[in-house]
Design a protein around this motif. Structure first.
Motif, PDB file in Angstrom:
ATOM      1  N   VAL A 108      79.902  80.067   9.806  1.00 56.66           N
ATOM      2  CA  VAL A 108      80.275  80.250  11.218  1.00 56.66           C
ATOM      3  C   VAL A 108      79.207  81.089  11.927  1.00 56.66           C
ATOM      4  N   ALA A 109      78.739  82.160  11.260  1.00 59.10           N
ATOM      5  CA  ALA A 109      77.726  83.032  11.879  1.00 59.10           C
ATOM      6  C   ALA A 109      76.427  82.256  12.143  1.00 59.10           C
ATOM      7  N   MET A 110      76.062  81.433  11.181  1.00 55.31           N
ATOM      8  CA  MET A 110      74.840  80.639  11.343  1.00 55.31           C
ATOM      9  C   MET A 110      74.941  79.734  12.573  1.00 55.31           C
ATOM     10  N   VAL A 111      76.049  78.981  12.641  1.00 55.28           N
ATOM     11  CA  VAL A 111      76.202  78.034  13.765  1.00 55.28           C
ATOM     12  C   VAL A 111      76.407  78.779  15.090  1.00 55.28           C
ATOM     13  N   ALA A 112      77.138  79.894  15.054  1.00 50.77           N
ATOM     14  CA  ALA A 112      77.374  80.654  16.292  1.00 50.77           C
ATOM     15  C   ALA A 112      76.045  81.158  16.866  1.00 50.77           C
ATOM     16  N   GLY A 113      75.158  81.645  16.007  1.00 51.41           N
ATOM     17  CA  GLY A 113      73.842  82.097  16.466  1.00 51.41           C
ATOM     18  C   GLY A 113      73.051  80.938  17.070  1.00 51.41           C
ATOM     19  N   ASP A 114      73.060  79.806  16.376  1.00 56.13           N
ATOM     20  CA  ASP A 114      72.351  78.615  16.887  1.00 56.13           C
ATOM     21  C   ASP A 114      72.922  78.186  18.240  1.00 56.13           C
ATOM     22  N   ALA A 115      74.255  78.143  18.300  1.00 58.52           N
ATOM     23  CA  ALA A 115      74.910  77.648  19.527  1.00 58.52           C
ATOM     24  C   ALA A 115      74.639  78.590  20.705  1.00 58.52           C
ATOM     25  N   LEU A 116      74.610  79.873  20.414  1.00 51.65           N
ATOM     26  CA  LEU A 116      74.370  80.854  21.481  1.00 51.65           C
ATOM     27  C   LEU A 116      72.936  80.747  22.010  1.00 51.65           C
ATOM     28  N   LEU A 117      72.014  80.488  21.096  1.00 52.53           N
ATOM     29  CA  LEU A 117      70.616  80.306  21.505  1.00 52.53           C
ATOM     30  C   LEU A 117      70.508  79.083  22.419  1.00 52.53           C
ATOM     31  N   ASN A 118      71.179  78.003  22.012  1.00 58.13           N
ATOM     32  CA  ASN A 118      71.155  76.788  22.820  1.00 58.13           C
ATOM     33  C   ASN A 118      71.782  77.013  24.200  1.00 58.13           C
TER      34      ASN A 118
END
Ligand code: GRG
Length: 288
Positions: A108-118
């Motif tokens: 979840v942390a990995m995807v949340a960081g990616d999604a926030l960057l996007n």
């Protein structure tokens, strides 16, 4: 850092960020909840506050700059989420509470960081309506990539033996680049002159480098409760820092030299820049 804490700026930044990550109640709502957990609570917001401060030197309609300022906070928070993960610094505490991977799991942390960057780029591009805005977005994008935060993180975690030049290269990318971009992109968005851009660049770069050396000092001498994150991390990760290379007295002196250079660059903005001089002075005393 109280003097930059213009209540109007802070309220607008926090309200805008909340709105952007509220979610729409669909199947991915828990992903928005994870992003909100890291983004909406606890950060000092120095990058967006610097952005709005510089922008407001040039233009009165500072509210149009809020999406850009907030996007920088999204990029910064994305980098913190990833930085805390077990494959990087492996920290349990951030902004006074459990890090995202501890609270909700690594993937979840990995995807949340990616999604926030996007989301940061989506937010800026949605708000960009002229050439000045596109120039600002480009400055911010460059500062987050290999020439900035991501390159700095690579050097920080993968290159263990560092001399002075490599330490400054790492600090410039990892920490100073995004702070510098917060100052420069604000002037660009407001249509400032080349001289004003250059002044913002020198101020941001020097503030950013001083901020990182102060971070090294806090990691050794700071109070974890006040900071809301663990101390002793550099020792744990066996990092070479300006402090390990030169000692505490030299590190404190370097912070003062960098802050003086930052303040000296501000003359072009006249009397209104006094707030940034006070901010620089407060940085050397910061405890979190
Ligand atoms: C996703 C952009 C992106 C990058 C991934 C993990 C990584 C690569 C980079 C990490 C970079 C990093 C954590 C740099 C440290 C910068 C720094 C001094 C953070 C502390 O900033 P504060 O004190 O924190 O402003 P708050 O919590 O107040 O916002």
């Amino acid at each position: 850092m109280s003097n930059l804490n213009n209540e109007n700026f802070l309220t607008e930044i926090n309200t805008f960020l909340e709105q952007q990550v509220r979610g729409v109640g669909d199947s991915c709502q828990p992903l928005f909840d994870a992003i909100r957990y890291s983004l909406c609570d606890g950060g000092k917001r120095i990058r967006p506050l610097l952005f709005l401060t510089f922008y407001s030197f040039k233009k009165e309609d500072w509210r149009v700059a809020v999406p850009f300022a907030s996007a920088i906070e999204m990029i910064h928070t994305a980098s913190l989420i990833h930085d805390d993960m077990p494959c990087m610094d492996n920290d349990d505490l951030r902004r006074g509470k459990a890090t995202l991977h501890c609270a909700m799991g690594e993937s979840v942390a990995m995807v949340a960081g990616d999604a926030l960057l996007n989301l940061a780029y989506e937010t800026m591009l949605q708000a960009a309506s002229d050439e000045n805005a596109l120039k600002a977005v480009q400055t911010i994008a460059r500062s987050a990539g290999v020439y900035g935060v991501q390159g700095g993180q690579y050097l920080d975690t993968e290159v263990s033996s560092k001399d002075d030049a490599l330490i400054f290269d790492t600090y410039q990318r990892k920490t100073a680049a995004l702070i510098e971009a917060s100052c420069v992109a604000a002037v660009q968005l407001a249509g400032g002159t080349a001289e004003e851009e250059r002044a913002a660049q020198i101020y941001g770069k020097n503030i950013g480098l001083a901020f990182q050396i102060q971070d090294d000092l806090l990691d050794v001498f700071g109070n974890a409760d006040v900071m809301g994150k663990a101390t002793g991390n550099d020792e744990k990760c066996k990092k070479t820092t300006y402090l390990t290379l030169h000692g505490a007295d030299a590190a404190k002196e370097k912070v003062c030299t960098l802050l003086k250079e930052a303040k000296d660059a501000l003359d072009v903005f006249g009397l209104q820049s006094e707030i940034l001089r006070v901010f620089a002075d407060e940085l050397s005393k910061r405890e979190k």
